[in-house]
Scaffold this active site. Structure first.
Site, PDB file in Angstrom:
ATOM      1  CG  HIS A 204       3.343   6.284  -0.359  1.00  9.84           C
ATOM      2  ND1 HIS A 204       2.410   7.272  -0.245  1.00  9.84           N
ATOM      3  CD2 HIS A 204       4.167   6.662  -1.371  1.00  9.84           C
ATOM      4  CE1 HIS A 204       2.636   8.212  -1.147  1.00  9.84           C
ATOM      5  NE2 HIS A 204       3.712   7.861  -1.846  1.00  9.84           N
TER       6      HIS A 204
HETATM    7  C1  UD1 Z   1       6.820   5.767  -5.806  1.00 10.69           C
HETATM    8  C2  UD1 Z   1       7.393   7.155  -6.014  1.00 10.69           C
HETATM    9  C3  UD1 Z   1       6.695   8.142  -5.105  1.00 10.69           C
HETATM   10  C4  UD1 Z   1       5.196   8.069  -5.284  1.00 10.69           C
HETATM   11  C5  UD1 Z   1       4.707   6.639  -5.126  1.00 10.69           C
HETATM   12  C6  UD1 Z   1       3.253   6.565  -5.458  1.00 10.69           C
HETATM   13  C7  UD1 Z   1       9.804   7.199  -6.620  1.00 10.69           C
HETATM   14  C8  UD1 Z   1      11.168   7.435  -6.122  1.00 10.69           C
HETATM   15  N1  UD1 Z   1       8.833   7.181  -5.683  1.00 10.69           N
HETATM   16  O1  UD1 Z   1       7.098   5.401  -4.466  1.00 10.69           O
HETATM   17  O2  UD1 Z   1       7.118   9.453  -5.444  1.00 10.69           O
HETATM   18  O3  UD1 Z   1       4.592   8.889  -4.318  1.00 10.69           O
HETATM   19  O4  UD1 Z   1       5.426   5.788  -6.036  1.00 10.69           O
HETATM   20  O5  UD1 Z   1       2.634   5.461  -4.882  1.00 10.69           O
HETATM   21  O6  UD1 Z   1       9.592   7.033  -7.796  1.00 10.69           O
HETATM   22  N2  UD1 Z   1       5.875  -2.523  -4.477  1.00 10.69           N
HETATM   23  C9  UD1 Z   1       5.114  -3.647  -4.638  1.00 10.69           C
HETATM   24  N3  UD1 Z   1       4.258  -3.695  -5.695  1.00 10.69           N
HETATM   25  C10 UD1 Z   1       4.110  -2.690  -6.599  1.00 10.69           C
HETATM   26  C11 UD1 Z   1       4.898  -1.543  -6.400  1.00 10.69           C
HETATM   27  C12 UD1 Z   1       5.775  -1.477  -5.344  1.00 10.69           C
HETATM   28  O7  UD1 Z   1       5.208  -4.601  -3.868  1.00 10.69           O
HETATM   29  O8  UD1 Z   1       3.299  -2.795  -7.523  1.00 10.69           O
HETATM   30  C13 UD1 Z   1       6.777  -2.450  -3.288  1.00 10.69           C
HETATM   31  C14 UD1 Z   1       8.171  -2.999  -3.562  1.00 10.69           C
HETATM   32  O9  UD1 Z   1       8.609  -3.615  -2.395  1.00 10.69           O
HETATM   33  C15 UD1 Z   1       8.974  -1.723  -3.797  1.00 10.69           C
HETATM   34  C16 UD1 Z   1       8.289  -0.722  -2.878  1.00 10.69           C
HETATM   35  O10 UD1 Z   1       6.916  -1.084  -2.906  1.00 10.69           O
HETATM   36  O11 UD1 Z   1      10.326  -1.881  -3.484  1.00 10.69           O
HETATM   37  C17 UD1 Z   1       8.454   0.711  -3.319  1.00 10.69           C
HETATM   38  O12 UD1 Z   1       8.039   0.903  -4.667  1.00 10.69           O
HETATM   39  P1  UD1 Z   1       8.690   2.090  -5.534  1.00 10.69           P
HETATM   40  O13 UD1 Z   1       7.970   2.223  -6.813  1.00 10.69           O
HETATM   41  O14 UD1 Z   1      10.152   1.968  -5.565  1.00 10.69           O
HETATM   42  O15 UD1 Z   1       8.405   3.371  -4.645  1.00 10.69           O
HETATM   43  P2  UD1 Z   1       7.059   3.896  -4.007  1.00 10.69           P
HETATM   44  O16 UD1 Z   1       7.217   3.938  -2.532  1.00 10.69           O
HETATM   45  O17 UD1 Z   1       5.901   3.174  -4.567  1.00 10.69           O
HETATM   46  N1  UDP Z   2      -4.943   6.040  -4.261  1.00  5.65           N
HETATM   47  C1  UDP Z   2      -5.719   4.978  -4.694  1.00  5.65           C
HETATM   48  N2  UDP Z   2      -5.759   3.853  -3.904  1.00  5.65           N
HETATM   49  C2  UDP Z   2      -5.081   3.751  -2.732  1.00  5.65           C
HETATM   50  C3  UDP Z   2      -4.302   4.851  -2.319  1.00  5.65           C
HETATM   51  C4  UDP Z   2      -4.234   5.966  -3.100  1.00  5.65           C
HETATM   52  O1  UDP Z   2      -6.355   5.049  -5.734  1.00  5.65           O
HETATM   53  O2  UDP Z   2      -5.163   2.693  -2.094  1.00  5.65           O
HETATM   54  C5  UDP Z   2      -4.897   7.240  -5.108  1.00  5.65           C
HETATM   55  C6  UDP Z   2      -5.231   8.533  -4.395  1.00  5.65           C
HETATM   56  O3  UDP Z   2      -6.622   8.736  -4.375  1.00  5.65           O
HETATM   57  C7  UDP Z   2      -4.495   9.563  -5.254  1.00  5.65           C
HETATM   58  C8  UDP Z   2      -3.261   8.807  -5.696  1.00  5.65           C
HETATM   59  O4  UDP Z   2      -3.560   7.425  -5.527  1.00  5.65           O
HETATM   60  O5  UDP Z   2      -5.249   9.905  -6.389  1.00  5.65           O
HETATM   61  C9  UDP Z   2      -2.105   9.198  -4.827  1.00  5.65           C
HETATM   62  O6  UDP Z   2      -1.058   8.325  -5.033  1.00  5.65           O
HETATM   63  P1  UDP Z   2       0.054   8.028  -3.942  1.00  5.65           P
HETATM   64  O7  UDP Z   2      -0.424   8.412  -2.607  1.00  5.65           O
HETATM   65  O8  UDP Z   2       0.480   6.634  -4.177  1.00  5.65           O
HETATM   66  O9  UDP Z   2       1.255   8.951  -4.449  1.00  5.65           O
HETATM   67  P2  UDP Z   2       1.598  10.501  -4.334  1.00  5.65           P
HETATM   68  O10 UDP Z   2       0.415  11.302  -4.750  1.00  5.65           O
HETATM   69  O11 UDP Z   2       2.013  10.761  -2.925  1.00  5.65           O
HETATM   70  O12 UDP Z   2       2.752  10.642  -5.246  1.00  5.65           O
END
Ligand code: UD1
Ligand code: UDP
Length: 354
Positions: A204
């Site tokens: 991601h």
């Molecule tokens: C965010 C965090 C990242 C973290 C990740 C955990 C920032 C800059 N990034 O990244 O550090 O590792 O969360 O998962 O804060 N979207 C959906 N549904 C949702 C959420 C997101 O469709 O419920 C899609 C949207 O298209 C959105 C994209 O995912 O634009 C990215 O979501 P966003 O929260 O901006 O960043 P993450 O990649 O999730």
């Molecule tokens: N995780 C989850 N379901 C998923 C993918 C990840 O519960 O489908 C959990 C994972 O076990 C970990 C946390 O989400 O505890 C990690 O989050 P993510 O990878 O989104 O973000 P990061 O840790 O890189 O910020």
């Protein structure tokens, strides 16, 4: 004491699951604010339900947008709540835009800030997370670092006051929920997976999804290896795979994002883990699974130095080589505390506020 906690993204729900209940146990008040950065049921609500996280007092419903817009909108909404609730302390987790918005808004109002998972550095300032971490650490009053490396990173930036090496709340989380996952999750049966017959993957990171070259190379490696791959797909990655029109191999099973109990269960039954997630790298370490990290660096250097994580970037050949040949042996030594981090953090906050 009155603590106001700001969370908004998937990993923050899991981290707060360990601390929020501890804060409330001690007869303190916690105001829980969900920024709404993540909002799909399987990116948000499922964690509150499965992990017994208290219902948020406020949901800002900010949703997805560009960084400035998202962070700024959070700050506008948070400021109003801080002024109304007058908390003694604002508590933030990790390195997302919700973290920075929560901390910056508090700092401007002279409300003390606690940062859980302080001091992590990738030394790659192109990462939005690295920007969020550095800025948050420099305006925090209490900095809870999970490792000695994180403590030393802060020292190198002249931050020594208010720093506590507490261990990692995610180690608490896995200990707290591992047994429940065994009892409650049937995902392994549902997907008809034999133990250690598959590789679990997550992707991601912006640096991987936003680059067609990197994502093509990663998906190519997954599709061309001789292994069954289970890929719970983050919505960001789903969007880019569709946009780039990337073909997916028959050996790759894409599923929707899963809850934490299902995820622990999938991790625990896998033979290896292939990821770009911070949290998942650590969980692989806790569960003694070889971890292949599809990034150019990691903040979790202990997992690499202790031999259970290998950094391969997005290069197909390197990923394929690690899938075939990365086979650490022995036991990963303890590196993330004793599993009582949430209690230590709660006690320190309580003492600080008085
Ligand atoms: C965010 C965090 C990242 C973290 C990740 C955990 C920032 C800059 N990034 O990244 O550090 O590792 O969360 O998962 O804060 N979207 C959906 N549904 C949702 C959420 C997101 O469709 O419920 C899609 C949207 O298209 C959105 C994209 O995912 O634009 C990215 O979501 P966003 O929260 O901006 O960043 P993450 O990649 O999730
Ligand atoms: N995780 C989850 N379901 C998923 C993918 C990840 O519960 O489908 C959990 C994972 O076990 C970990 C946390 O989400 O505890 C990690 O989050 P993510 O990878 O989104 O973000 P990061 O840790 O890189 O910020």
């Amino acid at each position: 004491m009155k603590v106001l906690t700001v969370i908004g993204a998937r990993p923050q729900f899991i981290k707060a699951a360990t601390v929020s209940n501890k804060i409330r146990k001690n007869n303190n008040t916690e105001i829980l604010v969900h920024t709404g950065q993540h909002y799909d049921n399987n990116m948000s609500d499922i964690f509150f339900e499965e992990l017994g996280i208290p219902k948020p007092d406020y949901n800002l419903s900010i949703g997805s947008s560009n960084h400035g817009h998202q962070t700024g909108s959070m700050m506008i909404a948070l400021e109003e709540i801080y002024l109304k609730e007058k908390p003694d302390m604002v508590l933030v987790y990790g390195d997302t835009n919700s973290t920075l918005a929560g901390a910056l808004c508090a700092s401007k109002l002279l409300i003390p800030v606690s940062h859980v998972e302080a001091g992590l550095r990738s030394f790659n300032k192109a990462m939005p997370e690295e920007q969020n971490r550095i800025l948050t650490d420099h305006i925090s009053d209490l900095l809870f670092v999970p490792t000695l490396t994180a403590e030393n990173n802060l020292k190198a930036e002249n931050i020594t006051k208010g720093v506590y090496n507490t261990g990692d709340v995610m180690y608490d989380a896995i200990n707290l929920f591992k047994e429940r996952a065994k009892k409650m999750s049937n995902i392994v049966e549902k997907l008809d997976l034999a133990p250690e017959s598959y590789i679990l993957s997550t992707i991601h990171r912006a640096e991987n999804t936003n680059s067609i070259e990197r994502l093509t190379s990663i998906i190519g490696a997954l599709s061309n290896c001789n292994e069954k791959i289970i890929l719970p797909l983050h919505p960001r990655t789903k969007k880019f795979i569709q946009e780039y029109n990337l073909p997916i191999g028959q050996n790759v099973t894409i599923i929707d994002p899963v809850g934490y109990l299902e995820m622990i269960s999938l991790e625990n039954n896998s033979k290896k883990i292939l990821t770009d997630s911070g949290g998942v790298q650590k969980e692989a370490y806790f569960l003694k699974k070889p971890c292949i990290t599809m990034r150019d660096e990691t903040e979790w250097v202990e997992t690499v130095n202790n031999g259970w994580n290998t950094i391969v970037g997005s290069d197909s050949n390197k990923i394929l080589d690690a899938i075939a040949n990365f086979n650490p042996t022995g036991n990963p030594p303890s590196a993330f505390g004793e599993g009582n981090t949430s209690e230590i953090i709660t006690n320190i906050i309580q003492k600080y506020i008085g």
